[in-house]
Scaffold this active site. Structure first.
Site, PDB file in Angstrom:
ATOM      1  CG  HIS A  87      -1.953   1.068   1.157  1.00  0.00           C
ATOM      2  ND1 HIS A  87      -1.684   2.362   1.510  1.00  0.00           N
ATOM      3  CD2 HIS A  87      -3.239   1.045   0.718  1.00  0.00           C
ATOM      4  CE1 HIS A  87      -2.771   3.099   1.311  1.00  0.00           C
ATOM      5  NE2 HIS A  87      -3.724   2.327   0.825  1.00  0.00           N
ATOM      6  CD  GLU A 159      -5.406   1.929  -3.248  1.00  0.00           C
ATOM      7  OE1 GLU A 159      -6.590   2.063  -2.946  1.00  0.00           O
ATOM      8  OE2 GLU A 159      -4.501   1.820  -2.409  1.00  0.00           O
TER       9      GLU A 159
END
Ligand code: PGA
Length: 239
Positions: A87, A159
């Site tokens: 992430h 993302e």
């Protein structure tokens, strides 16, 4: 149609009281295409309820003297079936490198955890027209030496770092183009993986985002801990 993947990245939000309320309010709203990723210590509250549960990060070793860490083997042991890996908050605040991420991907897969692999460019990289180069680099290293037999166990989350928690969101065309590019690189690596989008998704913009035709799902961060918003997001994606 419940065929799109919906990931709820709950980050470091909520306490026991919030979770009690959350589980009651979301009881009939969490469909089987949803993967919930709560904060580590609260994961047991979400288990054994028929939900798909993911962890937000793992170490790459199976066990050992790594204070504060959780291994993929331990995660699987308590009923977790997915792990977010790489992430952008991990890359940014915890200095995770593409090499670390590759080790984590391999360890998850060999311990039966499916991987949600996050990639994405910074705002600076976007402005320098480097998005494709960055995506290719991140993908090639993270997926280096991954056996094709695992392809059903890896989801790519595109993302853009500048879209996370900022309320800034790429256009549908920008997302579509990046997803096409990611799928092209994956094809060169002889992998056929699902690709989802994440970054500042809410119950309003999801109406527009769901029209992107090559998208396999969505990763929702902060809005996933708000039962009204997340309930509505799930309903819209599934409709
Ligand atoms: P956000 O986060 O929805 O809060 O922007 C997305 C994510 O970090 O996965």
């Amino acid at each position: 149609m419940e065929n799109k993947i919906i990931i709820g990245n709950m980050k470091m939000y909520m306490n026991i009281q919030d979770i009690d309320k959350y589980l009651k309010e979301m009881e009939n709203k969490i469909t089987n295409n949803v993967i919930l990723c709560p904060t580590n210590i609260y994961i047991p509250y979400f288990l054994n309820k028929g939900y798909n549960i993911g962890i937000q990060n793992v170490h790459y070793q199976e066990s050992g003297s790594y204070t504060g860490e959780v291994s993929p083997k331990q995660a699987y042991d308590i009923g977790i079936r997915y792990s977010i890996v790489g992430h952008s908050e991990r890359r940014l605040y915890f200095n995770e490198t593409d090499i670390d991420i590759n080790k984590k991907v391999k360890s998850c897969l060999s311990n039966n955890l499916s991987v949600i692999l996050c990639i994405g460019e910074t705002e600076e990289e976007k402005n320098m027209l480097k998005t494709d180069i960055v995506l290719k680099h991140q993908l090639k290293i993270a997926l280096n030496d991954i056996d094709k037999k695992y392809q059903d166990k890896i989801i790519i989350a595109y993302e853009p770092r500048w879209a996370i928690g900022t309320n800034k969101i790429p256009s549908n065309k920008e997302i579509k183009d990046s997803i096409n590019y990611i799928k092209l690189i994956l094809k060169q690596c002889k992998l056929d993986l699902k690709v989802v989008y994440g970054g500042s998704i809410n119950d309003k913009n999801i109406e527009v985002l769901k029209n992107i035709d090559n998208i396999d799902g969505f990763m929702v961060g902060t809005s996933s801990v708000d039962t009204k918003k997340f309930g509505k997001i799930i309903e819209i994606i599934n409709s």
